[in-house]
Structure formats: C-alpha cells, structure tokens
Design a protein around this motif. Structure first.
Motif, PDB file in Angstrom:
ATOM      1  N   ALA A 164       7.112   7.718   5.716  1.00 34.54           N
ATOM      2  CA  ALA A 164       6.531   8.733   4.842  1.00 34.54           C
ATOM      3  C   ALA A 164       5.425   9.524   5.530  1.00 34.54           C
ATOM      4  CB  ALA A 164       5.980   8.065   3.577  1.00 34.54           C
ATOM      5  N   ARG A 165       5.148   9.150   6.782  1.00 29.86           N
ATOM      6  CA  ARG A 165       4.086   9.804   7.566  1.00 29.86           C
ATOM      7  C   ARG A 165       2.733   9.691   6.872  1.00 29.86           C
ATOM      8  NH1 ARG A 165       7.366  15.079   9.819  1.00 29.86           N
ATOM      9  NH2 ARG A 165       8.986  13.851  10.788  1.00 29.86           N
ATOM     10  N   ILE A 166       2.479   8.472   6.367  1.00 30.21           N
ATOM     11  CA  ILE A 166       1.211   8.162   5.714  1.00 30.21           C
ATOM     12  C   ILE A 166       0.523   7.074   6.528  1.00 30.21           C
ATOM     13  CG2 ILE A 166       0.121   7.278   3.614  1.00 30.21           C
ATOM     14  CD1 ILE A 166       2.582   8.213   2.073  1.00 30.21           C
ATOM     15  N   GLN A 167      -0.699   7.335   6.928  1.00 26.60           N
ATOM     16  CA  GLN A 167      -1.456   6.323   7.654  1.00 26.60           C
ATOM     17  C   GLN A 167      -2.070   5.365   6.638  1.00 26.60           C
ATOM     18  OE1 GLN A 167      -4.292   8.437  10.061  1.00 26.60           O
ATOM     19  NE2 GLN A 167      -2.809   8.775  11.698  1.00 26.60           N
ATOM     20  N   LEU A 168      -1.769   4.092   6.790  1.00 26.41           N
ATOM     21  CA  LEU A 168      -2.278   3.081   5.877  1.00 26.41           C
ATOM     22  C   LEU A 168      -3.175   2.111   6.637  1.00 26.41           C
ATOM     23  CD1 LEU A 168       1.073   2.243   4.029  1.00 26.41           C
ATOM     24  CD2 LEU A 168      -0.784   3.674   3.181  1.00 26.41           C
ATOM     25  N   ASN A 169      -4.352   1.831   6.058  1.00 25.77           N
ATOM     26  CA  ASN A 169      -5.196   0.800   6.672  1.00 25.77           C
ATOM     27  C   ASN A 169      -4.773  -0.562   6.118  1.00 25.77           C
ATOM     28  OD1 ASN A 169      -6.508   0.361   4.158  1.00 25.77           O
ATOM     29  ND2 ASN A 169      -7.987   1.991   4.601  1.00 25.77           N
ATOM     30  N   ASP A 170      -5.354  -1.634   6.652  1.00 25.31           N
ATOM     31  CA  ASP A 170      -4.950  -2.988   6.271  1.00 25.31           C
ATOM     32  C   ASP A 170      -5.156  -3.263   4.782  1.00 25.31           C
ATOM     33  OD1 ASP A 170      -4.150  -3.550   8.845  1.00 25.31           O
ATOM     34  OD2 ASP A 170      -6.049  -4.492   9.415  1.00 25.31           O
ATOM     35  N   GLU A 171      -6.241  -2.743   4.226  1.00 25.44           N
ATOM     36  CA  GLU A 171      -6.521  -2.938   2.787  1.00 25.44           C
ATOM     37  C   GLU A 171      -5.442  -2.268   1.940  1.00 25.44           C
ATOM     38  OE1 GLU A 171      -9.677  -1.160  -0.364  1.00 25.44           O
ATOM     39  OE2 GLU A 171     -10.537  -1.927   1.510  1.00 25.44           O
ATOM     40  N   GLU A 172      -5.061  -1.048   2.319  1.00 28.22           N
ATOM     41  CA  GLU A 172      -4.014  -0.337   1.580  1.00 28.22           C
ATOM     42  C   GLU A 172      -2.664  -1.045   1.702  1.00 28.22           C
ATOM     43  OE1 GLU A 172      -5.558   4.276   1.854  1.00 28.22           O
ATOM     44  OE2 GLU A 172      -4.670   3.351   3.637  1.00 28.22           O
ATOM     45  N   VAL A 173      -2.360  -1.557   2.888  1.00 21.52           N
ATOM     46  CA  VAL A 173      -1.104  -2.279   3.097  1.00 21.52           C
ATOM     47  C   VAL A 173      -1.061  -3.504   2.193  1.00 21.52           C
ATOM     48  CG1 VAL A 173       0.218  -3.666   4.749  1.00 21.52           C
ATOM     49  CG2 VAL A 173      -0.699  -1.442   5.436  1.00 21.52           C
ATOM     50  N   GLU A 174      -2.162  -4.231   2.126  1.00 19.13           N
ATOM     51  CA  GLU A 174      -2.222  -5.432   1.282  1.00 19.13           C
ATOM     52  C   GLU A 174      -2.050  -5.077  -0.194  1.00 19.13           C
ATOM     53  OE1 GLU A 174      -5.479  -8.860   0.134  1.00 19.13           O
ATOM     54  OE2 GLU A 174      -5.606  -7.925   2.107  1.00 19.13           O
ATOM     55  N   ARG A 175      -2.765  -4.051  -0.628  1.00 14.26           N
ATOM     56  CA  ARG A 175      -2.686  -3.633  -2.038  1.00 14.26           C
ATOM     57  C   ARG A 175      -1.286  -3.132  -2.379  1.00 14.26           C
ATOM     58  NH1 ARG A 175      -3.748   1.407  -3.818  1.00 14.26           N
ATOM     59  NH2 ARG A 175      -4.900   1.859  -1.931  1.00 14.26           N
ATOM     60  N   LEU A 176      -0.723  -2.291  -1.527  1.00 14.21           N
ATOM     61  CA  LEU A 176       0.605  -1.732  -1.792  1.00 14.21           C
ATOM     62  C   LEU A 176       1.697  -2.795  -1.714  1.00 14.21           C
ATOM     63  CD1 LEU A 176       0.321   1.679   0.071  1.00 14.21           C
ATOM     64  CD2 LEU A 176       0.474   1.313  -2.387  1.00 14.21           C
TER      65      LEU A 176
END
Length: 99
Positions: A16-28
């Motif tokens: 999706a060409r979205i940069q995700l940090n570790d917190e966002e990856v965990e939440r998502l």
C-alpha cells in the motif's frame, strides 16, 4: 492460530506504500486479526438458506404528493431579499460584465 502476523502487516504496508512503525504494526496486527475473525464468524452462519442483504430493514422511498400550494405575492417573495429593485431580486454580476 492467528492468520494476521506482523510480517504480513508490514508486507501489506509495503504493497500500500504506507510506512508503518513498530507500534502501528502491532496495533494493526490486532485490529486486522479481529476483522478476519469476525468475517470468519459471519461466513460460518452465511449458508445458502440465508438470503444476502445490504440492509437489515427493507428500504423504501417515501414520496409525498406534488400538490401546488398557495401562491406568494410579489411583496412576500421580496420581503427578505437583501437587495431588490423594480420588483426583482438584485444580485451582483458574476460574469464580470454589466448587462
């Protein structure tokens, strides 16, 4: 076992060409896993006996009869106009030309 893993979420972020940090990856990961679980539950009860619907309640347009009402006098029509002249609404020119 969970279908949604942090690696899968990172991969989806790349697609999706979205940069995700570790917190966002965990939440998502948790949110997407809950969504997949809920879809699986719905799929279990969605059998050929159950008719597919887009709304739980049937939608129906409500129309009223188009009946002409009483007419307004010219004075009634113009009484709240910000500017009126010669029994007409006065508006500013929008085309940049005087007519």
């Amino acid at each position: 076992m969970s279908e949604i893993t942090p690696d899968l979420v990172r991969h989806l972020g790349v697609l999706a060409r979205i940069q995700l940090n570790d917190e966002e990856v965990e939440r998502l990961t948790g949110q997407l896993d809950a969504i997949v679980d809920n879809i699986a539950k719905v799929s279990q009860v969605a059998t050929p006996d159950v008719v597919a619907t887009s709304h739980p309640v049937a939608l129906e347009n409500v129309f009223r009869a188009d009946v002409p009402g009483g007419e307004l006098s010219r004075e009634q029509v113009l009484q709240n106009a910000p500017d009126a002249t010669e029994d007409r609404f006065r508006v500013t020119a929008i085309l940049g030309e005087e007519q």
